[in-house]
Design an enzyme around this catalytic site. Structure first.
Site, PDB file in Angstrom:
ATOM      1  N   ASP A  60     -13.717 -24.899  13.523  1.00  0.00           N
ATOM      2  CA  ASP A  60     -14.508 -24.833  14.231  1.00  0.00           C
ATOM      3  C   ASP A  60     -15.919 -25.791  14.402  1.00  0.00           C
ATOM      4  O   ASP A  60     -16.267 -26.147  13.390  1.00  0.00           O
ATOM      5  CB  ASP A  60     -14.359 -23.825  15.284  1.00  0.00           C
ATOM      6  CG  ASP A  60     -15.021 -23.275  16.375  1.00  0.00           C
ATOM      7  OD1 ASP A  60     -13.670 -23.080  17.361  1.00  0.00           O
ATOM      8  OD2 ASP A  60     -16.011 -23.142  16.874  1.00  0.00           O
ATOM      9  N   HIS A  87     -17.941 -24.415  15.593  1.00  0.00           N
ATOM     10  CA  HIS A  87     -19.488 -23.051  15.163  1.00  0.00           C
ATOM     11  C   HIS A  87     -19.336 -23.384  14.715  1.00  0.00           C
ATOM     12  O   HIS A  87     -19.099 -23.117  13.253  1.00  0.00           O
ATOM     13  CB  HIS A  87     -19.366 -22.950  16.543  1.00  0.00           C
ATOM     14  CG  HIS A  87     -18.962 -23.624  17.760  1.00  0.00           C
ATOM     15  ND1 HIS A  87     -17.868 -23.404  17.908  1.00  0.00           N
ATOM     16  CD2 HIS A  87     -19.969 -23.776  18.893  1.00  0.00           C
ATOM     17  CE1 HIS A  87     -18.074 -23.817  19.841  1.00  0.00           C
ATOM     18  NE2 HIS A  87     -19.319 -23.321  20.008  1.00  0.00           N
ATOM     19  N   SER A 126     -22.548 -23.595  24.079  1.00  0.00           N
ATOM     20  CA  SER A 126     -22.153 -22.410  23.245  1.00  0.00           C
ATOM     21  C   SER A 126     -21.811 -21.889  21.640  1.00  0.00           C
ATOM     22  O   SER A 126     -21.622 -20.419  21.959  1.00  0.00           O
ATOM     23  CB  SER A 126     -20.466 -22.649  23.433  1.00  0.00           C
ATOM     24  OG  SER A 126     -20.310 -24.108  22.925  1.00  0.00           O
TER      25      SER A 126
END
Length: 358
Positions: free
Chosen positions: A190, A192, A282
């Site tokens: 991912d 993040h 995000s």
């Protein structure tokens, strides 16, 4: 030793083109699309072909998933948008583009930030930028991209230097990322950060000169663990097939911060009255990472989270300045603006009207 990779590279195109030829022959012969020369010249058959593809190739998505899985298994490659590193670590290709080739330079971007700082100052609000280093830089060993990682690190330094030159307050978050145990600052598949990194940064920021401690005590209330496929898996294969090629789901345990005591609280008060507002991407908006909640605990005060997903860092700030601030009962004393450095090279970072003002 060279025959196996060569065989793999020849196998995939053969399978793909063989599948494409077979699928199209079956499609047009079974569905009886008559391709007459006059119709093709007039373009009359285009709509029929398009609708037939959409209606009849129901196996399109599964086949794309299988081809992607096979390519990843044999060649350790994905579609455009992902870069595959060591041990199946995935990186967004956005981190491999740099600001020196972007429509706006770093100095231009910081000039835009300075205008927003001035607008906030007119409201009586202090701005602090929270730059986030790239996954490429922090997980450079897994990226197997030392030159690109060093270039990304240099871009982070240039961003901080440009902010300093404009007297824009900013908090250097890189030490927090570097202090995380190996390969735990970011998720493997991912883009993040992990909740541990987000929480560490919240406490580091709260201990800095930029933060003012409140007098509220918040309790950390964990939620249920969340299992999810990293957002970069999409560029490899389907979620269903990902585990078959070693791309296992990620896990995070989101949590919320609840006031430890309710005595003295205004039960009818507006939640939009807060001295601290968080704006960003995000990294801040997704509840799985719990960054806004971690700031509440660390700062000992409420934090109004006005970050947004899928818009980059600039659009949420413009939305706050143009509309969001007007909806608040009271303007905050502090705005924390989370800003990943990988967006410095994003050609869509600035809306068209902002580009004209530059």
């Amino acid at each position: 030793m060279t025959r196996i990779p060569l065989l793999a590279k020849l196998t995939l195109p053969t399978l793909f083109f063989g599948y494409a030829i077979a699928a199209n022959v079956a499609l047009f012969t079974q569905d009886g699309i008559a391709l007459q020369a006059t119709d093709i010249a007039k373009g009359a058959v285009t709509a029929e072909i398009d609708s037939t593809y959409r209606a009849k190739l129901l196996h399109k998505d599964p086949s794309v998933g299988w081809i992607g899985a096979l390519r990843f298994a044999l060649l350790s490659e994905g579609r455009y948008g992902v870069v595959v590193g060591a041990d199946d670590w995935l990186f967004t290709s956005e981190e491999f583009r740099f600001a020196d080739a972007a429509p706006r330079s770093i100095n231009d971007t910081v000039a835009g930030i300075a205008r927003m700082q001035a607008a906030l100052a007119d409201m009586g609000t202090t701005l602090v930028i929270l730059p986030l280093p790239s996954k490429l830089e922090i997980e450079a060993e897994q990226a197997r991209q030392s030159p690109a990682a060093r270039r990304s690190a240099a871009e982070y330094d240039q961003f901080l230097a440009a902010l300093s030159a404009r007297d824009i307050s900013h908090f250097d978050s890189r030490p927090v990322f570097e202090s995380q145990p190996a390969e735990t600052a970011f998720f493997q598949t991912d883009t993040h950060w992990t909740p541990a990194t987000a929480e560490g940064l919240a406490h580091a920021f709260a201990a800095s000169d930029f933060a003012t401690q409140g007098d509220e005590v918040y309790t950390r209330v964990p939620g249920k663990p969340v299992s999810f496929h990293g957002d970069l898996v999409t560029f490899i294969t389907s979620d269903t097939l990902a585990p078959l090629v070693g791309l296992k789901p990620e896990t995070a345990t989101p949590w919320v911060a609840e006031p430890a005591e309710t005595t003295g609280l205004d039960l009818f008060g507006n939640d939009d009255a807060s001295d601290v507002v968080l704006i960003g991407t995000s990294y801040s908006a997704n509840p799985n990472w719990s960054f806004g909640e971690a700031l509440k605990v660390a700062l000992k005060q409420d934090v109004l989270n006005m970050a947004a997903e899928g818009q980059g860092p600039v659009a949420p700030m413009l939305a706050y300045l143009n509309e969001g601030a007007a909806t608040l009962d009271a303007l905050p004393k502090l705005v924390i603006w989370e800003f990943p450095v990988r967006y410095l090279a994003d050609p869509a970072l600035w809306p068209a009207e902002e580009e004209q003002d530059a």
